[in-house]
Design an enzyme around this catalytic site. Structure first.
Site, PDB file in Angstrom:
ATOM      1  N   ASP A   8     -36.759  -9.802 -11.722  1.00 23.50           N
ATOM      2  CA  ASP A   8     -36.631  -8.390 -12.071  1.00 23.50           C
ATOM      3  C   ASP A   8     -38.020  -7.860 -12.437  1.00 23.50           C
ATOM      4  O   ASP A   8     -38.956  -8.642 -12.678  1.00 23.50           O
ATOM      5  CB  ASP A   8     -35.652  -8.273 -13.242  1.00 23.50           C
ATOM      6  N   LYS A 151     -27.619  -6.924  -6.539  1.00 20.93           N
ATOM      7  CA  LYS A 151     -28.844  -7.710  -6.405  1.00 20.93           C
ATOM      8  C   LYS A 151     -28.538  -9.114  -5.876  1.00 20.93           C
ATOM      9  O   LYS A 151     -29.286  -9.662  -5.072  1.00 20.93           O
ATOM     10  CB  LYS A 151     -29.549  -7.831  -7.755  1.00 20.93           C
TER      11      LYS A 151
END
Length: 227
Positions: A8, A151
């Site tokens: 991230d 994701k």
């Protein structure tokens, strides 16, 4: 050998005041395995980060709505429903909260982001009124996005392009949008500033916050690989 990484950006590679930690520019270009940036940010942001790091562009952007690997970009969600939800939010008196700054949503291709101080209850009411929109709170924005992407699914596509198993990856994140990534990788870490969803889903919750936590993980992985 060190494992491939799924990282991230906001809250994970940044300092507490939102800047990319300078150590990122020292460590990641020399990481001897693929690095994938998996983020809620619009596609150009992780592309720029990878480019300035001198890394191949391997990106999961917009919470899985846009994926780039092996030189190809895949747009994986239709923006019509999130855009309609954003319009309904505005019609009911809401504000996206970015003022005159159009850059947050200017290049988004599959979702719409509202500022963290936007009217959350109204946003949730609007999102709940349709099966075609999810609301994700990353702590940095509220994302009106498609429930058909994540994701984690995006990382699966990148891993396939790299001819790697998703569980070969180590993931580091800080937010509820990282939970799907944590679910598909072999080992997952939540930095100390992570929200409850991320800390619950992670294999390890770190003592260090923000990029300090990420650097601690990289140190540990590097040491283990060189034993």
């Amino acid at each position: 050998m060190v494992p491939p990484l799924a990282l991230d950006i906001d809250g994970t590679l940044t300092t507490a005041d939102g800047r990319i930690d300078p150590r990122v520019f020292e460590r990641l270009p020399t990481w001897d395995a693929p690095v994938v940036f998996a983020t809620g940010k619009a596609f150009p942001y992780p592309v720029a980060l990878a480019t300035f790091l001198g890394l191949p562009i391997r990106v999961v952007a917009e919470n899985g709505g846009v994926v780039h690997a092996d030189g190809e970009t895949s747009i994986r969600a239709n923006p019509a429903a999130p855009q309609a939800a954003a319009e309904a939010f505005l019609e009911r008196g809401g504000s996206l909260g970015w003022g005159t700054d159009e850059t947050v949503n200017r290049w988004r291709e599959t979702e719409v982001a509202a500022a963290p101080d936007a009217d959350e209850s109204l946003l949730r009411s609007v999102a709940a009124s349709t099966d075609d929109v999810d609301l994700i709170d990353t702590g940095y924005a509220f994302h009106l996005t498609s429930p058909t992407v994540s994701k984690g699914d995006g990382l699966r596509l990148v891993a396939e392009a790299l001819e790697l198993a998703p569980d070969a990856f180590v993931a580091i994140g800080d937010s509820e949008n990282d939970v799907s990534t944590f679910d598909v990788v072999g080992r997952s870490y939540a930095v100390a500033n992570a929200d409850q969803a991320a800390t619950t889903a992670a294999d390890v919750v770190l003592e260090e916050s923000f990029a300090d936590g990420t650097m601690a993980v990289l140190d540990t992985l590097h040491t283990a690989a060189n034993r």
